[in-house]
Design a protein around this motif. Sequence first.
Motif, PDB file in Angstrom:
ATOM      1  N   ASN A 212      -6.609 -14.002  -3.551  1.00 42.33           N
ATOM      2  CA  ASN A 212      -7.715 -13.189  -4.038  1.00 42.33           C
ATOM      3  C   ASN A 212      -7.518 -11.751  -3.575  1.00 42.33           C
ATOM      4  OD1 ASN A 212      -8.768 -13.084  -1.265  1.00 42.33           O
ATOM      5  ND2 ASN A 212      -9.409 -15.206  -1.655  1.00 42.33           N
ATOM      6  N   ILE A 213      -8.412 -10.869  -4.006  1.00 37.30           N
ATOM      7  CA  ILE A 213      -8.284  -9.453  -3.680  1.00 37.30           C
ATOM      8  C   ILE A 213      -8.382  -9.231  -2.178  1.00 37.30           C
ATOM      9  CG2 ILE A 213      -9.326  -7.174  -3.962  1.00 37.30           C
ATOM     10  CD1 ILE A 213      -7.817  -8.151  -6.406  1.00 37.30           C
ATOM     11  N   GLU A 214      -9.264  -9.961  -1.516  1.00 34.20           N
ATOM     12  CA  GLU A 214      -9.411  -9.806  -0.070  1.00 34.20           C
ATOM     13  C   GLU A 214      -8.099 -10.105   0.652  1.00 34.20           C
ATOM     14  OE1 GLU A 214     -11.996 -11.660   3.656  1.00 34.20           O
ATOM     15  OE2 GLU A 214     -12.531 -12.148   1.578  1.00 34.20           O
ATOM     16  N   GLU A 215      -7.419 -11.172   0.235  1.00 30.10           N
ATOM     17  CA  GLU A 215      -6.142 -11.512   0.865  1.00 30.10           C
ATOM     18  C   GLU A 215      -5.060 -10.500   0.495  1.00 30.10           C
ATOM     19  OE1 GLU A 215      -5.017 -15.509   0.079  1.00 30.10           O
ATOM     20  OE2 GLU A 215      -6.619 -16.380   1.300  1.00 30.10           O
ATOM     21  N   MET A 216      -5.126  -9.945  -0.716  1.00 29.89           N
ATOM     22  CA  MET A 216      -4.163  -8.907  -1.101  1.00 29.89           C
ATOM     23  C   MET A 216      -4.322  -7.674  -0.209  1.00 29.89           C
ATOM     24  SD  MET A 216      -4.291  -9.205  -5.265  1.00 29.89           S
ATOM     25  CE  MET A 216      -2.750  -8.375  -5.623  1.00 29.89           C
ATOM     26  N   VAL A 217      -5.576  -7.339   0.140  1.00 29.20           N
ATOM     27  CA  VAL A 217      -5.823  -6.202   1.031  1.00 29.20           C
ATOM     28  C   VAL A 217      -5.308  -6.524   2.432  1.00 29.20           C
ATOM     29  CG1 VAL A 217      -7.613  -4.788   2.104  1.00 29.20           C
ATOM     30  CG2 VAL A 217      -7.764  -5.351  -0.327  1.00 29.20           C
ATOM     31  N   GLN A 218      -5.486  -7.775   2.881  1.00 31.14           N
ATOM     32  CA  GLN A 218      -4.975  -8.168   4.197  1.00 31.14           C
ATOM     33  C   GLN A 218      -3.448  -8.045   4.238  1.00 31.14           C
ATOM     34  OE1 GLN A 218      -6.444 -12.023   5.428  1.00 31.14           O
ATOM     35  NE2 GLN A 218      -8.489 -11.583   4.643  1.00 31.14           N
ATOM     36  N   ARG A 219      -2.786  -8.472   3.168  1.00 30.43           N
ATOM     37  CA  ARG A 219      -1.329  -8.344   3.100  1.00 30.43           C
ATOM     38  C   ARG A 219      -0.915  -6.876   3.041  1.00 30.43           C
ATOM     39  NH1 ARG A 219       1.382 -11.228  -1.896  1.00 30.43           N
ATOM     40  NH2 ARG A 219       0.469  -9.427  -2.951  1.00 30.43           N
ATOM     41  N   LEU A 220      -1.756  -6.075   2.413  1.00 34.46           N
ATOM     42  CA  LEU A 220      -1.480  -4.636   2.316  1.00 34.46           C
ATOM     43  C   LEU A 220      -1.337  -4.002   3.691  1.00 34.46           C
ATOM     44  CD1 LEU A 220      -1.511  -1.861   0.802  1.00 34.46           C
ATOM     45  CD2 LEU A 220      -4.005  -1.966   0.933  1.00 34.46           C
ATOM     46  N   ARG A 221      -2.108  -4.465   4.677  1.00 37.40           N
ATOM     47  CA  ARG A 221      -2.046  -3.886   6.027  1.00 37.40           C
ATOM     48  C   ARG A 221      -0.642  -3.988   6.602  1.00 37.40           C
ATOM     49  NH1 ARG A 221      -6.306  -1.079   4.948  1.00 37.40           N
ATOM     50  NH2 ARG A 221      -8.181  -2.345   4.588  1.00 37.40           N
ATOM     51  N   TYR A 222       0.059  -5.059   6.268  1.00 38.90           N
ATOM     52  CA  TYR A 222       1.439  -5.202   6.734  1.00 38.90           C
ATOM     53  C   TYR A 222       2.379  -4.274   5.949  1.00 38.90           C
ATOM     54  CZ  TYR A 222      -0.036  -9.476   9.130  1.00 38.90           C
ATOM     55  OH  TYR A 222      -0.661 -10.380   9.950  1.00 38.90           O
ATOM     56  N   ASP A 223       2.217  -4.265   4.620  1.00 33.69           N
ATOM     57  CA  ASP A 223       3.141  -3.483   3.792  1.00 33.69           C
ATOM     58  C   ASP A 223       3.019  -1.986   4.037  1.00 33.69           C
ATOM     59  OD1 ASP A 223       4.403  -5.595   2.570  1.00 33.69           O
ATOM     60  OD2 ASP A 223       3.013  -5.698   0.885  1.00 33.69           O
ATOM     61  N   LEU A 224       1.833  -1.527   4.480  1.00 33.94           N
ATOM     62  CA  LEU A 224       1.663  -0.099   4.759  1.00 33.94           C
ATOM     63  C   LEU A 224       2.529   0.369   5.921  1.00 33.94           C
ATOM     64  CD1 LEU A 224      -2.203   0.351   4.308  1.00 33.94           C
ATOM     65  CD2 LEU A 224      -0.399   1.414   2.939  1.00 33.94           C
ATOM     66  N   LEU A 225       3.018  -0.558   6.740  1.00 35.68           N
ATOM     67  CA  LEU A 225       3.902  -0.187   7.844  1.00 35.68           C
ATOM     68  C   LEU A 225       5.280   0.223   7.351  1.00 35.68           C
ATOM     69  CD1 LEU A 225       3.107  -3.148  10.278  1.00 35.68           C
ATOM     70  CD2 LEU A 225       2.240  -0.809  10.438  1.00 35.68           C
ATOM     71  N   TYR A 226       5.674  -0.261   6.173  1.00 34.08           N
ATOM     72  CA  TYR A 226       7.061  -0.076   5.739  1.00 34.08           C
ATOM     73  C   TYR A 226       7.453   1.375   5.470  1.00 34.08           C
ATOM     74  CZ  TYR A 226      11.430  -0.571   3.230  1.00 34.08           C
ATOM     75  OH  TYR A 226      12.732  -0.438   2.847  1.00 34.08           O
ATOM     76  N   PRO A 227       6.672   2.159   4.693  1.00 34.02           N
ATOM     77  CA  PRO A 227       7.123   3.536   4.424  1.00 34.02           C
ATOM     78  C   PRO A 227       7.347   4.361   5.678  1.00 34.02           C
ATOM     79  CG  PRO A 227       5.359   2.920   2.921  1.00 34.02           C
ATOM     80  CD  PRO A 227       5.443   1.838   3.960  1.00 34.02           C
ATOM     81  N   GLU A 228       6.566   4.079   6.759  1.00 30.12           N
ATOM     82  CA  GLU A 228       6.688   4.871   7.983  1.00 30.12           C
ATOM     83  C   GLU A 228       7.887   4.437   8.822  1.00 30.12           C
ATOM     84  OE1 GLU A 228       3.067   4.727  10.127  1.00 30.12           O
ATOM     85  OE2 GLU A 228       1.813   5.276   8.414  1.00 30.12           O
ATOM     86  N   ARG A 229       8.261   3.162   8.768  1.00 28.77           N
ATOM     87  CA  ARG A 229       9.299   2.626   9.650  1.00 28.77           C
ATOM     88  C   ARG A 229      10.605   2.342   8.928  1.00 28.77           C
ATOM     89  NH1 ARG A 229       6.748  -2.372  12.730  1.00 28.77           N
ATOM     90  NH2 ARG A 229       8.806  -2.265  13.698  1.00 28.77           N
ATOM     91  N   ARG A 230      10.693   2.745   7.673  1.00 32.15           N
ATOM     92  CA  ARG A 230      11.831   2.358   6.851  1.00 32.15           C
ATOM     93  C   ARG A 230      13.146   2.860   7.419  1.00 32.15           C
ATOM     94  NH1 ARG A 230      12.091   4.016   0.604  1.00 32.15           N
ATOM     95  NH2 ARG A 230      11.099   5.811   1.549  1.00 32.15           N
ATOM     96  N   SER A 231      14.098   1.951   7.543  1.00 31.24           N
ATOM     97  CA  SER A 231      15.448   2.281   7.988  1.00 31.24           C
ATOM     98  C   SER A 231      16.354   1.125   7.603  1.00 31.24           C
ATOM     99  CB  SER A 231      15.495   2.498   9.509  1.00 31.24           C
ATOM    100  OG  SER A 231      15.273   1.283  10.194  1.00 31.24           O
ATOM    101  N   PHE A 232      17.653   1.355   7.704  1.00 27.83           N
ATOM    102  CA  PHE A 232      18.608   0.304   7.334  1.00 27.83           C
ATOM    103  C   PHE A 232      18.447  -0.908   8.248  1.00 27.83           C
ATOM    104  CE2 PHE A 232      22.803  -1.707   7.788  1.00 27.83           C
ATOM    105  CZ  PHE A 232      23.038  -2.064   6.466  1.00 27.83           C
ATOM    106  N   LEU A 233      18.309  -0.675   9.564  1.00 27.69           N
ATOM    107  CA  LEU A 233      18.184  -1.785  10.508  1.00 27.69           C
ATOM    108  C   LEU A 233      16.882  -2.545  10.277  1.00 27.69           C
ATOM    109  CD1 LEU A 233      19.502  -0.214  13.846  1.00 27.69           C
ATOM    110  CD2 LEU A 233      20.668  -1.822  12.328  1.00 27.69           C
ATOM    111  N   PHE A 234      15.816  -1.835   9.927  1.00 29.25           N
ATOM    112  CA  PHE A 234      14.549  -2.502   9.661  1.00 29.25           C
ATOM    113  C   PHE A 234      14.657  -3.365   8.404  1.00 29.25           C
ATOM    114  CE2 PHE A 234       9.817  -2.095   8.643  1.00 29.25           C
ATOM    115  CZ  PHE A 234       9.480  -3.100   9.528  1.00 29.25           C
TER     116      PHE A 234
END
Length: 459
Positions: free
Chosen positions: A419-441
């Motif tokens: 549901n949308i609520e769970e999609m928002v919960q998953r979003l909290r994890y994905d928002l970390l990616y643009p800031e920490r993006r690297s080859f090793l990550f």
Amino acid sequence: MRHRYSILFFPLHVIVDFLSLNAAFIGAYGIKFGTIDPVFEPPYATLWWVFNLIWLVEILLFKPYIFPRQLFKADHLIKKMFVLMAVHMAVIALYWVAVKGYYYSREHLAITYGIFASLGIAFRIGGLIFLKEYRARGYNNRKYIVVGYGKLATTIRGFYDAHPEMGFHFYGYFDEPTTDTATLLRGGYDQLLDYVRINQIDCVYCCMPYIDNGRLKDIVDDAEEVDYQVKLLVDFRGFLARGASVEYHDILPVLNLSSQMLADFQVNTLKRGFDIAFSLGVLLFGAPVFLLMALITRLTSEGPVLYAQERIGRNGKPFRIYKFRSMYINAETNGPVLSAGNRDGRITSWGWFMRQTRLDELPQFFNVLKGDMSVVGPRPERQFFIDQIVEVAPEYRSLLKVKPGITSIGQIKFGYAANIEEMVQRLRYDLLYPERRSFLFDMWIIAQTVRVMVQGRGK
């Protein structure tokens, strides 16, 4: 003279490292050959002088012992030492080749660097422990005040309160008093200079959001006469997290608020190169698996082998995503519906296995080759659900700045959303990616995805 002993740190550091280097050289010779007398004679005496000369040149060129208190930490000091050692070893190797010094013992050199590293680490850690205790007793400390009261001012105080080993003691806030701040301030701008003189303040932090240029100029002009440092606090945190960078137009610094991280060479070239190579490898070597899965999908339920659906990619551009079909045909005749997990009767028995092992995602490597997706990146969604997510979590728009991926942090830590609520919960994890993006990550995310697939923990 304030902090008269601080000036001794530099020569002490230099002397101890030279003593450690020479003790290591002589000690290693004694360990290797059982005596130290020949080390004072050619050819080892020459090598000994070269050792010291190279280290001296490194000190003059790199100035390795000059850094602010904020970097006076074990990891930084040890890293700096190992960088110097690596350069030293490289130059010694060149000297060895140049003079054809094959008569020098490689084992002696290895033992020398091993002893030197051990002594250097011990001295640095011991020195930090001593400084921590020394400063805890009230010595070698710095007094600071903060000019311009606000959230940024309390942040710098909180930093030094959390790191007492740096030896910074807070002596008050200064600003134009108001009804709300009068009790929090040590004084106003009129009392600032006298207070600095009387209390021998070492450092004045000026918070740019709360102080005008005229007052800042007065503080800077008085600094040389009264002998204190001026440091500017500018709150760039919200910008730098998005990849902002500083450019210099001649001598004028300019803050570039465009997302430099999202357009740099590594992302546009190296990441794309990896995506192509990795996808080709999966498609070529995994061809038998693809054929077997296609056959099982075809035999276990009616309908096409592949399922295509429109998703939203980078910068809002739509594309067709491909999967092995895991649901019965006509599963969304009444409109877009998210999977209800274990209660979803639209998913076939074989489809459940594919979802748990993430094998249904494999055809998306064709999307990667086409350039619509990357191997690692936030999962792409349909516009129907994006509109609902943005109403609850507007920050989702930032994920549209990066290319979507087959796997992501959200897929590993959370999985499919019902549901949308769970999609928002998953979003909290994905928002970390643009800031920490690297080859090793990216490699770490891929490794974690393989683990989820092998353990069948996809949901």
